[in-house]
Design a protein around this motif. Structure first.
Motif, short mmCIF file in Angstrom:
data_model
loop_
_atom_site.label_atom_id
_atom_site.label_comp_id
_atom_site.label_asym_id
_atom_site.label_seq_id
_atom_site.Cartn_x
_atom_site.Cartn_y
_atom_site.Cartn_z
N GLY A 1 -35.51 -31.05 24.13
CA GLY A 1 -34.15 -31.29 24.57
C GLY A 1 -33.67 -32.69 24.24
O GLY A 1 -32.47 -32.93 24.15
N MET A 2 -34.59 -33.63 24.04
CA MET A 2 -34.22 -35.00 23.72
C MET A 2 -34.26 -35.30 22.24
O MET A 2 -33.85 -36.39 21.81
N SER A 3 -34.79 -34.40 21.44
CA SER A 3 -34.95 -34.69 20.01
C SER A 3 -34.84 -33.40 19.22
O SER A 3 -35.85 -32.85 18.77
N MET A 4 -33.63 -32.94 19.00
CA MET A 4 -33.39 -31.67 18.29
C MET A 4 -33.15 -31.96 16.81
O MET A 4 -32.06 -31.74 16.27
N LYS A 5 -34.18 -32.42 16.12
CA LYS A 5 -34.03 -32.79 14.71
C LYS A 5 -33.99 -31.57 13.80
O LYS A 5 -33.24 -31.52 12.82
N TYR A 6 -34.86 -30.59 14.08
CA TYR A 6 -34.92 -29.42 13.20
C TYR A 6 -35.42 -28.20 13.97
O TYR A 6 -36.41 -27.58 13.59
N PRO A 7 -34.73 -27.80 15.04
CA PRO A 7 -35.20 -26.67 15.85
C PRO A 7 -35.16 -25.35 15.12
O PRO A 7 -35.93 -24.44 15.42
N TRP A 8 -34.25 -25.23 14.14
CA TRP A 8 -34.10 -23.97 13.42
C TRP A 8 -34.62 -24.08 12.00
O TRP A 8 -34.04 -23.56 11.06
N ASP A 9 -35.74 -24.76 11.87
CA ASP A 9 -36.41 -24.88 10.58
C ASP A 9 -37.91 -24.77 10.82
O ASP A 9 -38.40 -25.12 11.90
N MET A 10 -38.66 -24.30 9.82
CA MET A 10 -40.10 -24.14 9.97
C MET A 10 -40.80 -25.47 10.27
O MET A 10 -41.90 -25.49 10.82
N LEU A 11 -40.14 -26.58 9.94
CA LEU A 11 -40.71 -27.88 10.27
C LEU A 11 -40.98 -28.03 11.76
O LEU A 11 -41.93 -28.71 12.16
N ALA A 12 -40.16 -27.39 12.58
CA ALA A 12 -40.35 -27.49 14.02
C ALA A 12 -41.70 -26.91 14.43
O ALA A 12 -42.34 -27.41 15.37
N PHE A 13 -42.16 -25.88 13.74
CA PHE A 13 -43.49 -25.32 14.00
C PHE A 13 -44.58 -26.17 13.35
O PHE A 13 -45.60 -26.46 13.96
N GLU A 14 -44.36 -26.55 12.10
CA GLU A 14 -45.38 -27.26 11.34
C GLU A 14 -45.72 -28.61 11.96
O GLU A 14 -46.88 -29.02 11.97
N ARG A 15 -44.71 -29.31 12.49
CA ARG A 15 -44.94 -30.65 13.00
C ARG A 15 -45.60 -30.66 14.38
O ARG A 15 -46.22 -31.67 14.76
N ARG A 16 -45.49 -29.59 15.10
CA ARG A 16 -46.04 -29.57 16.46
C ARG A 16 -47.54 -29.86 16.52
O ARG A 16 -47.96 -30.76 17.26
N PRO A 17 -48.39 -29.16 15.77
CA PRO A 17 -49.82 -29.49 15.82
C PRO A 17 -50.11 -30.91 15.33
O PRO A 17 -51.04 -31.56 15.82
N ILE A 18 -49.33 -31.38 14.38
CA ILE A 18 -49.50 -32.74 13.89
C ILE A 18 -49.25 -33.74 15.02
O ILE A 18 -49.99 -34.73 15.18
N GLU A 19 -48.23 -33.47 15.83
CA GLU A 19 -47.93 -34.37 16.94
C GLU A 19 -48.97 -34.29 18.04
O GLU A 19 -49.29 -35.31 18.68
N ILE A 20 -49.53 -33.11 18.28
CA ILE A 20 -50.62 -32.99 19.26
C ILE A 20 -51.81 -33.83 18.80
O ILE A 20 -52.43 -34.56 19.60
#
Length: 323
Positions: A116-135
């Motif tokens: 909710g504070m950082s909606m850079k690419y919610p409707w792009d596959m990057l939103a999925f790809e970057r999640r494990p990287i951030e974890i």
């Protein structure tokens, strides 16, 4: 999960012998520094605390914790929490508090792609790809740069996630998505919807982290259509799903996961629950801001459900992360 409006408004495990030391959750907010490839991340660190809990409103959430409580125990297991679509680091605060109350160090973050504070690419596959990287970045930070680094047992690390965050937990544990072969689809004209139809297994190099020794997935988005997609998961898994689903999560699709996960330790279909039932019970401010995510089916008691859910999460991680 949709918490955008809310966030625009705001912002060693201890065993039975040591339980007297944990009266409440401590809470410290941190900015995890950016790297060359990962932006700065906002996170909350929940820790065991010897002080009495303090209830306070943070954004639209009622949080029970002691701010900046000194951490005076060592060898703590670490749990990282990944929120759902447009969620926040506070969306599962009650689970974080319960884990911290029982001797876990817990970190919840705002994902940069679709919080909710950082909606850079919610409707792009990057939103999925970057999640494990951030974890993985959060784990690196907690073991290396964080104030609590020397007090963490690096051999006892777990992840917990809801919805897209549950998907993230399964990826970081070794799952390899195949969106094109899965039943994950959307009906609107967005780049992500077109990508889903083409994103076959092997298209991307999904990040896993072998330091993670246990994973909990709550109503996860199921992009793992076959056993081969989950064969890489070798650690204990906790999987609870809702009977009714919602917000793009289909119960029949989710239910197929339990037969494919090779190391499933705790599986439950929560009767009469919708997708948002896994979010913390709503404070009054949250009911006003986002009534949809706070409304449960008639007869469903979210507070009672979370009592059972949090107790089960504590038991799962306590067993799974036992040396």
């Amino acid at each position: 999960m949709r918490l955008t409006k809310i966030m625009h408004v705001a912002i060693g495990m201890l065993f039975a012998c040591c339980a007297s030391f944990t009266l409440a959750a401590g809470l410290r907010l941190v900015d995890i520094p950016a790297t060359k490839t990962i932006p700065a991340l906002k996170a909350a660190i929940w820790s065991p605390c010897s002080k009495q809990p303090e209830s306070s409103q943070v954004a639209a959430f009622m949080v029970s914790a002691s701010r900046n409580c000194p951490l005076d125990v060592d060898k703590l297991p670490l749990i990282v929490i990944s929120h759902g679509f447009t969620g926040s680091m506070y969306g599962h605060h009650d689970s974080a508090e319960a884990l911290a109350d029982n001797g876990f160090l817990v970190v919840s973050l705002n994902h940069t792609g679709d919080s909710g504070m950082s909606m850079k690419y919610p409707w792009d596959m990057l939103a999925f790809e970057r999640r494990p990287i951030e974890i993985k970045r959060v784990i690196d930070y907690m073991l290396g740069e964080a104030t609590e680094a020397s007090q963490i047992d690096s051999s006892r690390i777990g992840v917990m996630g809801f919805s897209r965050g549950g998907f993230t937990s399964l990826v970081i544990a070794g799952g390899e998505p195949d969106f094109a072969g899965s039943e994950v689809r959307c009906k609107i004209d967005r780049p992500l919807c077109r990508q889903l139809e083409q994103e076959a297994r092997g298209t991307r190099q999904w990040v896993r982290d072998d330091r993670v020794k246990a994973a909990a997935a709550l109503d996860p988005l199921n992009a793992f259509p076959n056993a081969a997609n989950l064969a890489g998961i070798k650690i204990p898994v906790f999987l609870w799903i809702s009977e009714k689903g919602g917000d793009g999560v289909e119960p029949d699709t989710e239910a197929k996961l339990h037969k494919l996960l090779p190391t499933l330790r705790d599986y439950k279909v929560v009767q009469n629950a919708g997708h948002f039932a896994f979010l913390a019970p709503c404070a009054e401010a949250l009911v006003k801001e986002e009534p949809e995510i706070c409304q449960d089916a008639p007869g469903f008691d979210r507070t009672a459900f979370h009592h059972d859910l949090n107790a089960s999460l504590v038991a799962f991680f306590r067993t799974a992360l036992t040396p």
